[in-house]
Design an enzyme around this catalytic site. Structure first.
Site, short mmCIF file in Angstrom:
data_model
loop_
_atom_site.label_atom_id
_atom_site.label_comp_id
_atom_site.label_asym_id
_atom_site.label_seq_id
_atom_site.Cartn_x
_atom_site.Cartn_y
_atom_site.Cartn_z
CB CYS A 49 -8.41 -3.75 1.31
SG CYS A 49 -6.98 -4.18 2.31
CD GLU A 81 -3.41 -5.78 0.14
OE1 GLU A 81 -3.70 -6.63 -0.72
OE2 GLU A 81 -4.00 -4.68 0.24
#
Length: 369
Positions: free
Chosen positions: A340, A94
């Site tokens: 996430c 990420e």
């Protein structure tokens, strides 16, 4: 068949591979200005892929990206964007774009898949796997996120290595990536706009400061008590507070400016008046900037809780009273962080298990639980 044979005989060249790009230029007798133009468009202006390659004679030979965008999360409360990228090994990492209200835009990049430091408060450390990202994978986060901002008419001001992984556990690729970021013929970023955060790999920190004296460094300290620090940061057993302090003094001498001290505020763990006094004493007489960080709880550490605003403010007041430059970080993207992070972990776990024999897959699952 002809196309397959051509791809074997003429493999794509990574744009960040300086030696290979120069070999291509010599073989094809390309004007050096064409290479400069391509890099300026792609790495400095963050033009689209098509615009960057327009007019380049060997466009089919150049590989621009090593990461594939997997999913994008947008915060509904502030200007944060999390981008999940798929690596060549089919694992997810990420990157986080922070559009700060002042107008400055910051990118948080990852240096590893997972993290071997295994800090008790960190979701990445609970992932159970770790792989170093290549130089191209690190830089492609910067490039693709730069393209996102450019498409919005914005500019990328700051780059911080605070994403997944311990940067100094990927020392070789970190150094090479930072070299490209500051190189005038690549990204041409100001060294002062880059920050590398570490949990405290002392020897590598000093080597980095000596090679990149103008690039900012940050230490995730979180406690000035050796016993408490070992409880939340396992790596503290290898690098003692005494060793870290000696290293910071040396780095201060090399860089001749403030060193960032990051301090995660954990209720009942490191947020008492005595903790503040220990921190003040440990930091004397170093030139530092203390950044107090509110803690966002993670599912895998239910025993840890963030300090209240009142406690954080009181802690900051104690530090400021002793002349320490102190700020309290405002976290962006809190509404997308948990979803996430959980997605990255679950997706990566599944991908690894799919490539393992059944008995190894079961062992991996237990290790992650």
């Amino acid at each position: 068949m002809a196309r397959w044979r051509s791809s074997i005989l003429n493999p794509k060249i990574d744009l960040y591979d300086v030696v290979a790009v120069e070999q291509l230029r010599r073989q094809r007798r390309l004007d050096p200005q064409l290479i400069r133009q391509l890099r300026n468009r792609f790495l400095k202006r963050f033009d689209s892929d098509e615009a960057a390659l327009e007019g380049f004679p060997e466009a089919s030979r150049i590989s621009l990206h090593s990461l594939e965008l997997f999913r994008r999360f947008e915060s509904g409360i502030d200007g944060a964007t999390k981008l999940l990228f798929r690596t060549s090994s089919d694992l997810l990492i990420e990157s986080v774009l922070l559009r700060i209200a002042t107008g400055r835009n910051t990118l948080c990049v990852s240096s590893q898949v997972g993290c071997a430091a295994a800090c008790g408060f960190c979701a990445t450390g609970k992932m159970g796997i770790a792989r170093n990202l290549s130089v191209a994978e690190i830089l492609d986060q910067v490039q693709q996120c730069g393209q996102v901002l450019a498409s919005e008419g914005r500019r990328l001001q700051n780059i911080v290595f605070m994403g997944m992984g311990e940067p100094f556990h990927n020392e070789c690729n970190l150094f090479a990536a930072v070299e490209r970021l500051v190189a005038t013929d690549h990204f041409n970023r100001s060294p002062a706009s880059i920050l590398v955060s570490t949990v405290g790999v002392a020897d590598a920190m000093l080597r980095f400061a000596e090679q990149f004296p103008k690039v900012n460094l940050a230490l995730s300290l979180h406690s000035a008590s050796q016993e408490k620090r070992e409880q939340i940061i396992p790596l503290a057993k290898k690098y003692s507070l005494q060793q870290l302090r000696e290293t910071l003094v040396e780095i201060n001498q090399v860089q001749q400016r403030e060193f960032m001290i990051e301090y995660l505020m954990l209720a009942g763990v490191n947020d008492s008046t005595n903790d503040a006094i220990e921190l003040i004493r440990w930091l004397e007489p170093m030139q530092v900037h203390v950044n107090l960080i509110p803690y966002n709880p993670i599912q895998d550490a239910p025993h840890l809780h963030g300090s209240s605003s009142e406690v954080i403010n009181r802690f900051a007041t104690l530090l400021k009273a002793e002349g320490l430059k102190t700020t309290i970080r405002y976290s962006l993207g809190s509404d997308i962080a948990a979803a996430c992070g959980q997605l990255v972990r679950s997706e990566n776990r599944q991908r690894v298990m799919n490539r393992m024999p059944q008995d190894q897959g079961l062992a991996f699952t237990k290790a992650c639980e």
